[in-house]
Design an enzyme around this catalytic site. Structure first.
Site, PDB file in Angstrom:
ATOM      1  N   THR A 195       0.828  -1.208   0.000  1.00  0.00           N
ATOM      2  CA  THR A 195       0.000   0.000   0.000  1.00  0.00           C
ATOM      3  C   THR A 195       0.860   1.256   0.000  1.00  0.00           C
ATOM      4  O   THR A 195       0.558   2.242  -0.682  1.00  0.00           O
ATOM      5  CB  THR A 195      -0.927  -0.011   1.236  1.00  0.00           C
ATOM      6  OG1 THR A 195      -1.742  -1.180   1.170  1.00  0.00           O
ATOM      7  CG2 THR A 195      -1.814   1.221   1.282  1.00  0.00           C
ATOM      8  N   HIS A 239       2.010   1.848  -3.421  1.00  0.00           N
ATOM      9  CA  HIS A 239       0.958   2.461  -4.255  1.00  0.00           C
ATOM     10  C   HIS A 239       0.833   3.958  -3.973  1.00  0.00           C
ATOM     11  O   HIS A 239       0.670   4.768  -4.886  1.00  0.00           O
ATOM     12  CB  HIS A 239      -0.404   1.795  -3.985  1.00  0.00           C
ATOM     13  CG  HIS A 239      -0.444   0.370  -4.399  1.00  0.00           C
ATOM     14  ND1 HIS A 239       0.265  -0.132  -5.462  1.00  0.00           N
ATOM     15  CD2 HIS A 239      -1.127  -0.691  -3.896  1.00  0.00           C
ATOM     16  CE1 HIS A 239       0.036  -1.424  -5.597  1.00  0.00           C
ATOM     17  NE2 HIS A 239      -0.806  -1.789  -4.659  1.00  0.00           N
ATOM     18  N   CYS A 263     -21.282   0.699  14.461  1.00  0.00           N
ATOM     19  CA  CYS A 263     -22.078   0.242  13.310  1.00  0.00           C
ATOM     20  C   CYS A 263     -22.468  -1.232  13.489  1.00  0.00           C
ATOM     21  O   CYS A 263     -22.022  -1.913  14.418  1.00  0.00           O
ATOM     22  CB  CYS A 263     -21.302   0.448  12.000  1.00  0.00           C
ATOM     23  SG  CYS A 263     -19.925  -0.698  11.784  1.00  0.00           S
ATOM     24  N   CYS A 274     -19.491  -3.577  13.624  1.00  0.00           N
ATOM     25  CA  CYS A 274     -18.755  -3.475  14.890  1.00  0.00           C
ATOM     26  C   CYS A 274     -19.514  -4.148  16.031  1.00  0.00           C
ATOM     27  O   CYS A 274     -18.916  -4.735  16.919  1.00  0.00           O
ATOM     28  CB  CYS A 274     -18.475  -2.017  15.234  1.00  0.00           C
ATOM     29  SG  CYS A 274     -17.126  -1.305  14.249  1.00  0.00           S
ATOM     30  N   ILE A 290       3.078 -11.131   2.229  1.00  0.00           N
ATOM     31  CA  ILE A 290       1.975 -11.789   2.937  1.00  0.00           C
ATOM     32  C   ILE A 290       1.833 -13.239   2.473  1.00  0.00           C
ATOM     33  O   ILE A 290       1.568 -14.137   3.273  1.00  0.00           O
ATOM     34  CB  ILE A 290       0.661 -11.001   2.765  1.00  0.00           C
ATOM     35  CG1 ILE A 290       0.833  -9.601   3.376  1.00  0.00           C
ATOM     36  CG2 ILE A 290      -0.496 -11.726   3.441  1.00  0.00           C
ATOM     37  CD1 ILE A 290      -0.379  -8.697   3.228  1.00  0.00           C
ATOM     38  N   ARG A 321      11.575 -14.374  -4.566  1.00  0.00           N
ATOM     39  CA  ARG A 321      10.408 -14.841  -3.794  1.00  0.00           C
ATOM     40  C   ARG A 321      10.268 -16.355  -3.867  1.00  0.00           C
ATOM     41  O   ARG A 321       9.835 -16.988  -2.895  1.00  0.00           O
ATOM     42  CB  ARG A 321       9.148 -14.178  -4.333  1.00  0.00           C
ATOM     43  CG  ARG A 321       9.077 -12.684  -4.020  1.00  0.00           C
ATOM     44  CD  ARG A 321       7.868 -12.066  -4.669  1.00  0.00           C
ATOM     45  NE  ARG A 321       7.643 -10.700  -4.209  1.00  0.00           N
ATOM     46  CZ  ARG A 321       6.605  -9.965  -4.554  1.00  0.00           C
ATOM     47  NH1 ARG A 321       5.680 -10.467  -5.374  1.00  0.00           N
ATOM     48  NH2 ARG A 321       6.455  -8.738  -4.090  1.00  0.00           N
ATOM     49  N   GLY A 355      -5.554 -10.983  -2.446  1.00  0.00           N
ATOM     50  CA  GLY A 355      -4.994 -10.200  -3.549  1.00  0.00           C
ATOM     51  C   GLY A 355      -6.070  -9.336  -4.184  1.00  0.00           C
ATOM     52  O   GLY A 355      -7.243  -9.725  -4.233  1.00  0.00           O
ATOM     53  N   ILE A 376     -11.008 -11.391   2.101  1.00  0.00           N
ATOM     54  CA  ILE A 376     -10.220 -11.152   3.323  1.00  0.00           C
ATOM     55  C   ILE A 376      -9.757  -9.707   3.341  1.00  0.00           C
ATOM     56  O   ILE A 376      -9.060  -9.251   2.436  1.00  0.00           O
ATOM     57  CB  ILE A 376      -8.969 -12.043   3.361  1.00  0.00           C
ATOM     58  CG1 ILE A 376      -9.331 -13.524   3.220  1.00  0.00           C
ATOM     59  CG2 ILE A 376      -8.167 -11.782   4.641  1.00  0.00           C
ATOM     60  CD1 ILE A 376     -10.101 -14.103   4.368  1.00  0.00           C
ATOM     61  N   THR A 377     -10.113  -9.004   4.380  1.00  0.00           N
ATOM     62  CA  THR A 377      -9.629  -7.636   4.537  1.00  0.00           C
ATOM     63  C   THR A 377      -9.253  -7.435   6.002  1.00  0.00           C
ATOM     64  O   THR A 377      -9.983  -7.833   6.900  1.00  0.00           O
ATOM     65  CB  THR A 377     -10.689  -6.620   4.040  1.00  0.00           C
ATOM     66  OG1 THR A 377     -10.129  -5.321   4.046  1.00  0.00           O
ATOM     67  CG2 THR A 377     -11.947  -6.643   4.861  1.00  0.00           C
TER      68      THR A 377
END
Lengths: 352, 352, 352, 352
Positions: D40, D43, D96, D99, D179, D204, D268, D292-293
């Site tokens: 990130t 980016h 929210c 949450c 990751i 990698r 991804g 997934i976040t």
């Protein structure tokens, strides 16, 4: 006996006299009392590309049925002559990785009644004992036949042993063909608080309301389906999406109206690949998507069986059988379905 | 303001004039509109051994309430003056292992309204904003107050995010006090097929039927409770047991009537250790037993909120409030409960 | 062939010449290569009250085995002559409610090898094909035999499809008999962060360390087991308790050292009812208790199979077979076990 | 203090002197000891379309950090001055629907450190107490900083409280950025039997082996990735797919190599919509797909914390930090990453 036989690789099927099926030592012979027509039967009838790639004529078509057991193989133990049964139409090998780890419905070597082997639109049918579900004798035979697609609806709502519960959730059913309509009734019966349904055919929209949908939307008439669903759910969106249409536009709408962390079941079969903005609609939203095929063997059947004890629920299922025809008139049944005049067409063995 | 205060370590409580509670910057001040009497209140009133070991007078008693927010601390963001709220009565630290891993209801440093800090049988109550559940304005205030024990009932039925679903299962509710009665209604609403209830008090037996129990048994009158349940379930036994009585005999009956692999929720609190044949009744049967305390924060509250959208379900809850008295007459309320003449007693602030 | 036969209702068993078992059309005939002695075999040998109530002589005893398939019935499809197999020792009906809803290990009509039908301490054994697990040819036959109790250990750690994961949890194993020791190795292999083990026998305490226990405690020497576990876990207690001893004192310690919301698996079989303060130790703590019997068919077997691909893990299992004796010397094996000199005793067919 | 500030909507960032952040009453002030560079950050540095649409300069960039608490607000209770902390970088509203139902990581009003508010590439950082994870003092600060992406890896492997367990499964990790590499180590640590990894960059690929991958494939060199994975898994395919690359081709390969009923985690982020044959690859295969976040708050953090107690696992994580540079040299770090010469770049506050 008589049967509806797909005799050649072309649209249609013929009423034909064929020999009664042989019964292996673990099989049962069933005299068919009632059958119902599935979308798959329509595809085979019409000889669409999928049918052309899979079905090998000659084949007796049909798979949703209720019948009486008239003969049992010598090793048959559970099922008795005289039992009224319906069929789990997926015949599995019992020995693959999936079968040995509680995923028989995902067996790697599955054959399907009326698709890969002779089916139910006939006077008699042979079936492995394992695939016979014994019905309450008083169950309406057409409803009994429909337990197979009803199982699809229940499986879509409850895709695994331990999914997040339905109690008090908001759900959307996208596409109100017979299984979508059944799913509406199932969700309401299991304590879903708000069920939104989308569909384009007028008769089905009416039935969606009758099944208990709280909000019914026609994507051909409404401009902003997603916005309307968000409004109806106070901006939250839905917790559960059941995609029953196979339409890419419906699927994308489903992902848009999903609240973060929502569960999405995919039962509808898109004809072509679907283009999805996975980053925005799946990853960042933390969605969980379940592909749904068949019914859990036999958890789902137990659930279906018990749901049908409820009079109101059973009455809804009876209501879905809008037409009952002799098997010889199957062509009329196909026309009723394709013209949107029927929801579910029942067939019974009568040939002249 | 006036309040019912436990002034000394002895049975009873007094109507007393006390100062209005202070409101911290993350707290709200609630003007109580309605309250309901819980079994815990009875224990504190009667000053039973548990109460003696836990409660430190002086204390304003009571915890099930509905009230209007009349003041909010400066850091309060979600709740507004004028909101009608009910209270999650368990106040948690938010920082322990349980709180940080989605088990706030099992917080290691929990304090309870009306038990460890001033409670709800009063004109006003101070509450952390986090513990306020904002109600639909049209919800009956006594039903709103009862959402807290209704949450216990829902939590017993759905003790975790991902438990085996209720759809089409057979369940037993052992003990039909208010929470047991609520649980019957919850199970039926969520698609349980057969609910068996056991109870000894006549009024509660009647209410068990009204809540939807399919079979109601009185262990004082029936010789073979377990046998009757097995018969009623075709020899299978029940899939889910909710033990709501605290009676050892009921618990053992529950384990006996459980089908292999059954889920058992324990909410009832036995006064003394219970002797259990674990080998036969738990290990060989492969049972799963869940201790139930409080409500899941705030999954259960969302479920309760949505269940109450259903008119029939809400009407059942209203029916459970058999009496409504001014707070000054709490002694009469205690007598109604102890004599078995009341199911749930509502209280409202009136002191003269 | 020769076999160890319980010929009469009394302690011991005899080496006897008997006829080779018949093979049904779905059965296989197995030439036994290796067997291991289970606590159940000890109970049957000693003719304890449980054995007296269940076992009907004459019976060939033993059930943990590895052998070569030498004959297959005509309907056998998956297993081949020459395969090295181990046995799932629970033979199920396949048709009851449990079998039809993914709980075969809880079948209502289960028969057990070496308990209810002829077993494994013999030259040959007949087995339904379904119960044969085909091994990697290179697997040590004694380890292969031990997969059955290793399955118990894995099942205790992972009692259902979807339980809270083991990753980074704290666990206690109470009782370090062979299955307890296996469980220690399993928990460490699956990412449990801290494993505490309790045991009274010195040899087992040593093996507990070798299996990977992070803290080993002897309740005969330590005054405050629970306090020591709380200290070791920074006051939090353990997330998972595996009760493998059957000792009531261990079970209670397990409930005391459990953190709120902990998962407890009960595999050990107390001889008598156990008195438990359910209110304090189960309800208020929100514990979840699982009775463990057998192995999940065949999810657990797949897990066991894969765990044994790991060299370090397999070496630990090999280490547990402290003695290998000819079957004729079973009495010596029983003495080694009872005197605490052996962990797991292997047997091989040799009769003279 | 000094900080790396994105001063204008263009590539790059500047070392700048800025005022130390203010600390609210529930915030802590952290002196940064170590930070690591995330994709990130790349980016935002490069000012790609996503960054342009989201980031509002001026902004201190960076979010993976370890630092010492030097000041605490007056309401801070859990965290102490002197604690070494890392940051959960997602700041949630706490009120929210998500949450309040255990899905804070899917909060509807999330702000992210170094994206939506000032971040970690600076001498000091202000953080809500809730978002501080207190580290073991002896943990290497660069590894401590990397707990945030390690949490992504763990979350991908264990996306919910109750998913099918990893024990003895076969898994594929598609894309071996930091990751993905972490995920390989996590899967092996948690008992996955076979881990297959795919990646195109040579360095990698080497690290994939070092992390424990059993089979490493380069899609640029191998013609039939799916066939090779099927061969390696005896035709079964994998049980778990972690898509870590964002490449559509990798995702499709993942769906192809998935065994029926497989679980697929999508972490991804594809740049554009992906076209998927849902019928064949998701519906008929009965797949389950999880977006997934972030990390589960704070279940995942507990798991990460415990995994790092294991020396071998921690050593693998240390190995991933191939470079450590002063913050002033961030441009060099960006080049190392983009040229494929670095796996994970560490930064420490040094400005001259």
């Amino acid at each position: 006996m008589y049967a509806l036989v797909k005799t050649k690789p072309a649209p249609g099927a013929e009423v034909k006299r064929v020999s009664r099926p042989q019964v292996g030592e673990r099989d049962i012979l069933v005299e068919v009392k009632a059958a119902t027509v599935c979308g798959t039967d329509v595809h085979i009838w019409e000889w669409n590309p999928w049918a052309q790639s899979r079905v090998k004529p000659p084949l007796i078509i049909g798979h949703e049925l209720c019948g009486e057991v008239v003969e049992v193989g010598e090793k048959v133990a559970r099922v008795k002559v005289g039992d009224l049964i319906s069929a789990e139409t997926h015949i599995v090998d019992g020995t693959c990785y999936q079968c040995l780890t509680n995923k028989k419905h995902l067996c790697n070597h599955m054959t399907i009644l009326g698709v890969d082997r002779d089916g139910a639109f006939a006077d008699y049918l042979a079936l492995p004992e394992e695939n016979a579900w014994v019905n309450d004798p008083e169950l309406d035979p057409f409803v009994a036949a429909m337990q197979e697609p009803l199982g699809n609806a229940v499986h879509s709502a409850l895709p695994a042993d331990n999914v997040e519960d339905l109690a008090g959730r908001y759900a959307a059913v996208l596409g109100c063909g017979p299984i979508g309509l059944m799913a509406i009734a199932v969700l309401k019966k299991l304590g879903v608080s708000k069920v939104v349904a989308t569909e384009v055919k007028p008769l089905r929209l009416e039935f969606a309301k009758a099944m208990g949908a709280d909000l019914v939307l026609n994507p051909r008439e409404e401009k902003d389906i997603v916005g309307k669903v968000l409004d109806y759910t106070d901006g939250r969106g839905v917790d559960i999406v059941l995609e029953m249409s196979g339409a890419p536009s419906a699927l994308i709408q489903g992902l848009e109206m999903a609240t973060n962390g929502c569960r999405v079941s995919l039962l509808g079969l898109p004809d072509n690949p679907v283009s999805i903005d996975l980053s925005r609609l799946v990853v960042f939203k933390g969605l969980r998507i379940f592909g749904i095929t068949g019914r859990r063997m036999y958890e789902t059947w137990h659930q279906v069986h018990e749901l049908l004890r409820d009079k109101d629920f059973k009455a809804k299922m009876e209501q879905l059988v809008t037409h009952k025809l002799p098997m010889k008139d199957i062509e009329e049944g196909m026309e009723l379905i394709n013209s949107g005049k029927a929801i579910k067409v029942g067939l019974y063995p009568q040939w002249k």
